[in-house]
Design a protein around this motif. Structure first.
Motif, PDB file in Angstrom:
ATOM      1  N   ARG A 124     -50.124  34.531 -15.961  1.00 30.80           N
ATOM      2  CA  ARG A 124     -48.687  34.294 -15.760  1.00 30.80           C
ATOM      3  C   ARG A 124     -48.161  35.097 -14.576  1.00 30.80           C
ATOM      4  N   ASP A 174     -54.988  33.938 -25.007  1.00 31.85           N
ATOM      5  CA  ASP A 174     -54.017  32.913 -24.598  1.00 31.85           C
ATOM      6  C   ASP A 174     -52.737  33.018 -25.425  1.00 31.85           C
ATOM      7  N   THR A 175     -52.869  33.519 -26.639  1.00 32.22           N
ATOM      8  CA  THR A 175     -51.748  33.484 -27.586  1.00 32.22           C
ATOM      9  C   THR A 175     -51.289  34.867 -28.060  1.00 32.22           C
ATOM     10  N   CYS A 176     -51.940  35.919 -27.555  1.00 30.25           N
ATOM     11  CA  CYS A 176     -51.573  37.301 -27.923  1.00 30.25           C
ATOM     12  C   CYS A 176     -51.295  38.086 -26.653  1.00 30.25           C
ATOM     13  N   ARG A 177     -50.494  39.122 -26.752  1.00 31.68           N
ATOM     14  CA  ARG A 177     -50.456  40.125 -25.682  1.00 31.68           C
ATOM     15  C   ARG A 177     -51.250  41.327 -26.171  1.00 31.68           C
ATOM     16  N   ARG A 211     -43.721  40.153 -33.174  1.00 31.24           N
ATOM     17  CA  ARG A 211     -43.611  41.114 -32.067  1.00 31.24           C
ATOM     18  C   ARG A 211     -43.601  42.546 -32.599  1.00 31.24           C
ATOM     19  N   ASP A 224     -47.695  41.378 -29.126  1.00 27.51           N
ATOM     20  CA  ASP A 224     -47.110  40.233 -29.839  1.00 27.51           C
ATOM     21  C   ASP A 224     -48.129  39.106 -29.905  1.00 27.51           C
ATOM     22  N   PHE A 225     -47.844  38.092 -30.710  1.00 31.29           N
ATOM     23  CA  PHE A 225     -48.731  36.922 -30.772  1.00 31.29           C
ATOM     24  C   PHE A 225     -48.002  35.745 -31.384  1.00 31.29           C
ATOM     25  N   ALA A 252     -41.611  42.400 -25.024  1.00 33.57           N
ATOM     26  CA  ALA A 252     -42.293  41.858 -23.834  1.00 33.57           C
ATOM     27  C   ALA A 252     -41.833  40.405 -23.664  1.00 33.57           C
ATOM     28  N   GLY A 253     -42.297  39.786 -22.576  1.00 37.49           N
ATOM     29  CA  GLY A 253     -42.127  38.345 -22.359  1.00 37.49           C
ATOM     30  C   GLY A 253     -40.737  37.823 -22.609  1.00 37.49           C
ATOM     31  N   GLY A 254     -40.682  36.743 -23.391  1.00 32.69           N
ATOM     32  CA  GLY A 254     -39.430  36.048 -23.672  1.00 32.69           C
ATOM     33  C   GLY A 254     -38.379  36.952 -24.313  1.00 32.69           C
ATOM     34  N   PHE A 255     -38.822  37.869 -25.182  1.00 34.82           N
ATOM     35  CA  PHE A 255     -37.859  38.763 -25.845  1.00 34.82           C
ATOM     36  C   PHE A 255     -37.168  39.662 -24.828  1.00 34.82           C
ATOM     37  N   ASP A 298     -40.133  24.490 -26.582  1.00 38.99           N
ATOM     38  CA  ASP A 298     -40.294  25.376 -27.761  1.00 38.99           C
ATOM     39  C   ASP A 298     -39.068  26.257 -28.021  1.00 38.99           C
ATOM     40  N   GLU A 305     -40.381  35.653 -35.533  1.00 34.40           N
ATOM     41  CA  GLU A 305     -39.517  34.691 -34.849  1.00 34.40           C
ATOM     42  C   GLU A 305     -40.101  33.287 -35.049  1.00 34.40           C
ATOM     43  N   ILE A 359     -43.965  33.604 -34.196  1.00 33.32           N
ATOM     44  CA  ILE A 359     -44.260  34.686 -33.257  1.00 33.32           C
ATOM     45  C   ILE A 359     -43.971  36.017 -33.955  1.00 33.32           C
TER      46      ILE A 359
END
Ligand code: UDP
Length: 237
Positions: free
Chosen positions: A215, A196-199, A91, A172-173, A95-98, A126, A116, A89
């Protein structure tokens, strides 16, 4: 025909060539480790087209990918690879998980990109790992981790610049790499790069045009993906 492998968003089929597989992009969408599921008409078609254009652009800039050739709206031929169980990943903006893990407000830019690693395991959700985990779990050697990081940072720079031309901010992606069956000494970009895999945020308005629309129940999910494809097509023509 039975797929050789079926994942959450794609299916893989064998071909006459032992080193080549057919990859079919599905319309199903999952989030939060498949706790949330839905089907979106045209998602497979849009993600296939977006990945193909981005991977062609990356290949032109010296990044090797698994793409062999285009077949039809939802299918492409790809090199058969052994996928590394390390998800990478990158970044540029929190965003998101971070943001959730670190308590940093979404939208906070990083001075330098963050790379990451996470362990590609649906069962474990994951989990975040580092080079030492990857070594001890037998997922990747320290040299391979360094290579993943090197390629990921180049891919980030190329894509960041390209998306800027599309009026999009690459927040991020996540990318995945594999060892080609025809030459396992190499590590090449596999899987997909899509909304699906990028912001991806609109540069001017900050509007989210990626899977966060699904989401976060923002609506207009496929409209967002179609807008991304439209802007990419304009930028490459
Ligand atoms: N991502 C992904 N697959 C995953 C986890 C993350 O494609 O299994 C992407 C996600 O879409 C985002 C980036 O990787 O663009 C960073 O995701 P994050 O760690 O913030 O996790 P999420 O918010 O997806 O839980």
């Amino acid at each position: 025909m039975q797929p050789l492998y079926e994942g959450k968003a794609k299916r893989l089929y064998t071909t006459d060539d032992p080193h080549v597989l057919r990859m079919e992009y599905k319309d199903e969408a999952t989030a939060f480790n498949a706790e949330k599921k839905a089907e979106f008409e045209n998602k497979g078609k849009l993600n296939k087209a977006i990945t193909l254009l981005l991977y062609k652009m990356l290949e032109e800039r010296g990044i090797e990918t698994h793409i062999v050739s285009d077949i039809d709206e939802t299918n492409i031929l790809v090199k058969k690879v052994d996928i590394l169980l390390v998800e990478v990943i990158v970044r540029n903006i929190a965003a998101g998980g971070f943001s959730k893990r670190m308590g940093v407000e979404e939208g906070t830019p990083f001075k330098t990109p963050i790379v990451e690693f996470s362990y590609k395991s649906d069962e474990l959700g994951d989990p975040l790992i580092n080079d030492d985990y990857a070594r001890e779990l037998g997922l990747a050697t320290p040299e391979e981790c360094a290579e993943l990081k090197r390629q990921a940072l180049i891919i980030n720079e190329v894509q960041k610049e390209f998306f800027a031309k599309c009026g999009l901010t690459l927040v991020d992606f996540k990318i995945e790499f594999g060892r080609p069956s025809s030459d396992p000494s190499k590590i090449i970009l596999a899987d997909e790069v899509s909304p699906d895999t990028c912001r991806l945020w609109d540069v001017k308005t900050g509007k989210k045009l990626d899977k966060d629309r699904f989401r976060q129940d923002l609506g207009g999910v496929m409209e967002g993906y179609a807008e991304v494809l439209h802007r990419i097509e304009k930028a490459v023509s």
